[in-house]
Design an enzyme around this catalytic site. Structure first.
Site: not given
Ligand SMILES: *Cc1c(COP(=O)(O)O)cnc(C)c1O
Length: 475
Positions: A120
């Site tokens: 993120k």
């Molecule tokens: C947020 C997250 C996801 C999922 O990603 P999306 O964009 O919501 O599909 C997968 N793995 C980790 C470690 C995350 O923090």
């Protein structure tokens, strides 16, 4: 570039206009009026670019109301090895999202070298700098309100800490995050960051955020904004690393690549869909879920049935424990031939707590044209995959990446490089790593004693009023 709403009843907007907003006025999500298509010459030129140049080549097509020099400066400040490096052994941080080769044709793309060790950060760090820039131009301020079960909250706080004109009010379920995630957020001492621990579960925190956002007077008066996964700038920032991964895994633009993506809210993989629509030669987008398989079920059966929070299970890949996939509407809009009336009809059911079924429509057959396939993974699969990668390649992966790898391998094709997106470092999910490998994962220096640092948070009841009062008192 103009942006429309997937529900077709909101006025068109520019990139800067949707940057600070959430849903469009009609409840839909923002999408570009059409996707910019790359020419063969552009793709060839991009092959030689570094991450910052690639980011500018992609983002300038979408953020065309930000002057090019300003956008360049923001990108250059964001995507540096100083921001995306955590000291992990033999990583090429200059690449920003380097590929780690497991064997010929099988790679992990490192997306978790940012400040909070999850993918993120790739988009959120850019968002922090874009927000500061946009607010600086108008002299406005913004108060970001969010709910988190872990990764989103820390990523948003590390992106916004110390930013001019921005305050963050982040709600989390009291006592429900891992010790590491709690320490990551609560140890921040920046005066513009406020952690509110809600005496309830994640959905209670989420409901408070929704209630505050639905109070339009409050929202306007106190300049409340969000950074949740439906934010368009986050999605588009993620498009860039698909380009980076594609060029790193191939030597010519005749080749195709498959990406496997651990998915929850459909944000990350939505960016892959957009890269493919722009003409990046992506053969397959492999969607991996955990036991909460709302999305896997859709791609297998044609039925999209969001779950209730009571049906949503706590798993060992907790960042994918979602009851509905907030970005999915963007893909469905394309799947139904960009027909907003159809989307509105489908989401009339969803918004009422129902489901929709595309099985007997011509739309569902088109899923394959968009390259999507899907699979799911369980706790046992996760443990086995973590053990196998450790034994075979001496690489430690986290639980979410394990879901992606497990499902990715089910769809692997000879001669097509498979890139599995690594979405977090194992250090964030120590308990499961210990269960799998009987040892603790490696931690970056900056996090070595994080649990011991003094923490700062305010405990509140499941009460919208208490949260509103706290915001008013602190802005
Ligand atoms: C947020 C997250 C996801 C999922 O990603 P999306 O964009 O919501 O599909 C997968 N793995 C980790 C470690 C995350 O923090």
């Amino acid at each position: 570039m103009q942006y429309l709403s997937t529900r077709g009843q909101a006025p068109r907007k520019t990139f800067t206009e949707i940057l600070l907003g959430g849903l469009m006025e009609d409840g839909g999500l923002a999408l570009p009026v059409d996707y910019p298509k790359l020419t063969e010459a552009e793709l060839t030129a991009m092959r030689g670019m570094n991450y910052r140049e690639l980011a500018f080549a992609v983002l300038s097509k979408f953020a065309d109301d930000i002057p090019a020099d300003d956008l360049k400066r923001i990108i250059d400040k964001t995507y540096t090895a100083a921001v995306y490096s955590n000291g992990r052994p033999d990583s090429d941080f200059e690449q920003i999202t380097p590929l780690r080769r497991l064997e010929d044709g099988l790679y992990l793309q490192e997306l978790s070298n940012g400040p909070t060790l999850a993918f993120k950060d790739m988009a959120m760090q850019l968002l922090g700098n874009l927000f500061e820039y946009a607010l600086g131009r108008t002299g406005e301020t913004l108060n970001i309100l969010g709910a988190t079960s872990g990764d989103t909250g820390s990523s948003a706080e590390y992106a916004m800490r110390g930013k001019q004109g921005v305050k963050v009010f982040m709600l989390s379920p009291y006592g429900k995050m891992s010790a590491f995630q709690t320490a990551q957020m609560f140890s921040l001492q920046d005066p513009n960051i406020f952690n509110l621990a809600v005496r309830g579960v994640f959905d209670d925190a989420q409901d408070i955020v929704k209630a505050v956002s639905n109070d339009l007077d409050f929202k306007a008066k106190y300049r409340i904004g969000t950074v949740n996964s439906i934010n368009w700038a986050r999605v588009v920032a993620q498009v860039v690393y698909y380009f980076k991964g594609y060029f790193a895994a191939t030597t010519s633009n005749d080749q195709e690549v498959a990406f496997s993506v651990p998915s929850g809210n459909f944000g990350n993989i939505c960016a892959g869909h957009i890269a493919r629509m722009m003409g990046l030669p992506i053969r397959r987008l492999i969607l991996a879920t955990n036991e909460n398989n709302v999305l896997e079920e859709f791609f297998r059966t044609g039925v999209y049935r969001p779950r209730t929070s009571a049906e949503t299970r706590q798993t060992s890949s907790p960042s994918m424990d979602i009851s509905k996939a907030s970005n999915f509407e963007r893909f469905v809009y394309d799947l139904v031939g960009r027909d907003a009336d159809t989307v509105r009809e489908l989401w009339r059911e969803v918004d009422r707590g129902g489901a929709f079924d595309l099985t007997r429509t011509p739309h569902f057959a088109k899923v394959a044209d968009y390259g999507f396939v899907a699979g799911r993974s369980s706790h046992a699969d996760r443990l086995e995959t973590i053990r196998k990668v450790w034994a075979d390649h001496n690489v430690m992966i986290d639980t979410h990446t394990a879901d992606g790898l497990k499902v990715g391998l089910e769809y692997r094709e000879a001669g097509v490089p498979l890139v599995v997106l690594e979405t977090a470092l194992p250090a964030k999910f120590e308990e499961t790593i210990r269960e799998a490998l009987n040892q603790s994962p490696w931690r970056p220096k900056a996090y070595e004693n994080i649990e011991a640092l003094p923490q700062r948070s305010t405990v509140v009841d499941v009460s919208t009023q208490q949260v509103k009062d706290f915001i008013v008192a602190n802005i």
